[in-house]
Every structure is written in structure tokens, then in C-alpha cells.
Motif scaffolding. Structure first.
Motif, mmCIF file in Angstrom:
data_model
loop_
_atom_site.group_PDB
_atom_site.id
_atom_site.type_symbol
_atom_site.label_atom_id
_atom_site.label_comp_id
_atom_site.label_asym_id
_atom_site.label_seq_id
_atom_site.Cartn_x
_atom_site.Cartn_y
_atom_site.Cartn_z
ATOM 1 N N GLN A 5 47.115 34.980 9.635
ATOM 2 C CA GLN A 5 47.570 33.905 10.517
ATOM 3 C C GLN A 5 46.626 33.748 11.692
ATOM 4 O O GLN A 5 45.918 34.658 12.071
ATOM 5 N N LYS A 6 46.664 32.560 12.258
ATOM 6 C CA LYS A 6 45.895 32.284 13.477
ATOM 7 C C LYS A 6 46.734 31.425 14.402
ATOM 8 O O LYS A 6 47.704 30.811 13.979
ATOM 9 N N ILE A 7 46.302 31.371 15.649
ATOM 10 C CA ILE A 7 46.959 30.497 16.610
ATOM 11 C C ILE A 7 46.087 29.264 16.799
ATOM 12 O O ILE A 7 44.904 29.371 17.094
ATOM 13 N N PHE A 41 49.617 29.378 12.592
ATOM 14 C CA PHE A 41 49.558 28.752 11.278
ATOM 15 C C PHE A 41 48.970 29.731 10.280
ATOM 16 O O PHE A 41 48.262 30.657 10.653
ATOM 17 N N SER A 42 49.305 29.517 9.045
ATOM 18 C CA SER A 42 48.906 30.466 8.019
ATOM 19 C C SER A 42 47.736 29.966 7.189
ATOM 20 O O SER A 42 47.457 28.773 7.123
ATOM 21 N N TRP A 43 47.132 30.912 6.582
ATOM 22 C CA TRP A 43 46.022 30.640 5.673
ATOM 23 C C TRP A 43 46.438 29.619 4.620
ATOM 24 O O TRP A 43 47.548 29.669 4.107
ATOM 25 N N ARG A 44 45.509 28.742 4.343
ATOM 26 C CA ARG A 44 45.759 27.792 3.261
ATOM 27 C C ARG A 44 44.580 27.787 2.298
ATOM 28 O O ARG A 44 43.451 28.086 2.681
ATOM 29 N N LYS A 45 44.914 27.422 1.117
ATOM 30 C CA LYS A 45 43.899 27.491 0.069
ATOM 31 C C LYS A 45 42.693 26.606 0.387
ATOM 32 O O LYS A 45 41.558 26.951 0.080
ATOM 33 N N ARG A 77 37.341 28.854 1.895
ATOM 34 C CA ARG A 77 35.893 29.039 2.040
ATOM 35 C C ARG A 77 35.454 29.261 3.470
ATOM 36 O O ARG A 77 34.446 29.919 3.724
ATOM 37 N N ASP A 78 36.203 28.684 4.415
ATOM 38 C CA ASP A 78 35.754 28.869 5.802
ATOM 39 C C ASP A 78 36.904 29.212 6.743
ATOM 40 O O ASP A 78 37.009 28.684 7.829
ATOM 41 N N TRP A 79 37.740 30.086 6.285
ATOM 42 C CA TRP A 79 38.862 30.527 7.132
ATOM 43 C C TRP A 79 38.362 31.101 8.446
ATOM 44 O O TRP A 79 38.990 30.940 9.491
ATOM 45 N N GLU A 80 37.250 31.777 8.412
ATOM 46 C CA GLU A 80 36.689 32.369 9.630
ATOM 47 C C GLU A 80 36.456 31.309 10.702
ATOM 48 O O GLU A 80 36.572 31.572 11.888
ATOM 49 N N ALA A 81 36.113 30.129 10.264
ATOM 50 C CA ALA A 81 35.726 29.083 11.208
ATOM 51 C C ALA A 81 36.896 28.192 11.603
ATOM 52 O O ALA A 81 36.762 27.363 12.502
ATOM 53 N N VAL A 82 38.015 28.376 10.954
ATOM 54 C CA VAL A 82 39.151 27.514 11.243
ATOM 55 C C VAL A 82 39.747 27.850 12.612
ATOM 56 O O VAL A 82 39.969 29.014 12.925
ATOM 57 N N ARG A 83 39.952 26.818 13.419
ATOM 58 C CA ARG A 83 40.491 27.040 14.765
ATOM 59 C C ARG A 83 41.772 26.246 15.004
ATOM 60 O O ARG A 83 42.509 26.527 15.942
ATOM 61 N N CYS A 112 45.297 24.051 13.419
ATOM 62 C CA CYS A 112 46.262 24.076 12.328
ATOM 63 C C CYS A 112 46.155 22.840 11.458
ATOM 64 O O CYS A 112 46.601 22.839 10.317
ATOM 65 N N SER A 113 45.605 21.789 11.998
ATOM 66 C CA SER A 113 45.591 20.554 11.234
ATOM 67 C C SER A 113 44.433 19.667 11.661
ATOM 68 O O SER A 113 43.800 19.894 12.701
ATOM 69 N N GLU A 114 44.199 18.675 10.861
ATOM 70 C CA GLU A 114 43.131 17.734 11.178
ATOM 71 C C GLU A 114 43.432 17.020 12.484
ATOM 72 O O GLU A 114 42.560 16.742 13.292
ATOM 73 N N ARG A 115 44.701 16.765 12.692
ATOM 74 C CA ARG A 115 45.103 16.069 13.922
ATOM 75 C C ARG A 115 44.752 16.892 15.156
ATOM 76 O O ARG A 115 44.214 16.379 16.133
ATOM 77 N N CYS A 116 45.050 18.163 15.098
ATOM 78 C CA CYS A 116 44.721 19.027 16.232
ATOM 79 C C CYS A 116 43.212 19.166 16.382
ATOM 80 O O CYS A 116 42.687 19.251 17.490
ATOM 81 N N ARG A 117 42.541 19.186 15.266
ATOM 82 C CA ARG A 117 41.099 19.388 15.314
ATOM 83 C C ARG A 117 40.402 18.228 16.010
ATOM 84 O O ARG A 117 39.419 18.404 16.723
#
Ligand code: ZN
Length: 53
Positions: free
Chosen positions: A11-13, A21-25, A29-35, A37-42
Motif C-alpha cells: 500500500q501507499k499513501i 491505496f493498494s497495488w494494482r495490476k 511495472r512501475d509501482w515504485e514510481a506510483v505516487r 491513487c488515481s489519474e485524477r489525483c495525478r
């Protein structure tokens, strides 16, 4: 015998909404880089102190 957690995903915040939010399929490939929870937040404006100006 060990009890194994059902939710085994990491999980990450989210940096934007501060919600966990939790890991998603799709992030496999780039879970390390995910910051976020969603495209909207991004794509949302950052919540920084820039408004102080
Ligand atoms: Zn978010």
C-alpha cells in the motif's frame, strides 16, 4: 501453520488526497514510481504552499 493475510498487496499513501491505496495490476511495472491513487489525483494541482505568495 501460519495465518496468511488475504490482502497481500503493498500500500501507499496518495500524495494528493492522502488516502491509502493498494497495488494494482496496471501498476505492476512501475509501482515504485506510483505516487497517486488515481489519474485524477495525478493530474490535480499540487497541494503546496505556493498559494502563500
Ligand atoms: Zn489520491
Amino acid at each position: 501453520m501460519k495465518m496468511r493475510k488475504k490482502a497481500d498487496f503493498p500500500q501507499k499513501i496518495c500524495l494528493h488526497c492522502q488516502k491509502p491505496f493498494s497495488w494494482r495490476k496496471k501498476w505492476a511495472r512501475d509501482w515504485e514510481a506510483v505516487r497517486y491513487c488515481s489519474e485524477r489525483c495525478r493530474s490535480a494541482p499540487k497541494l503546496t504552499s505556493a498559494a502563500e505568495e
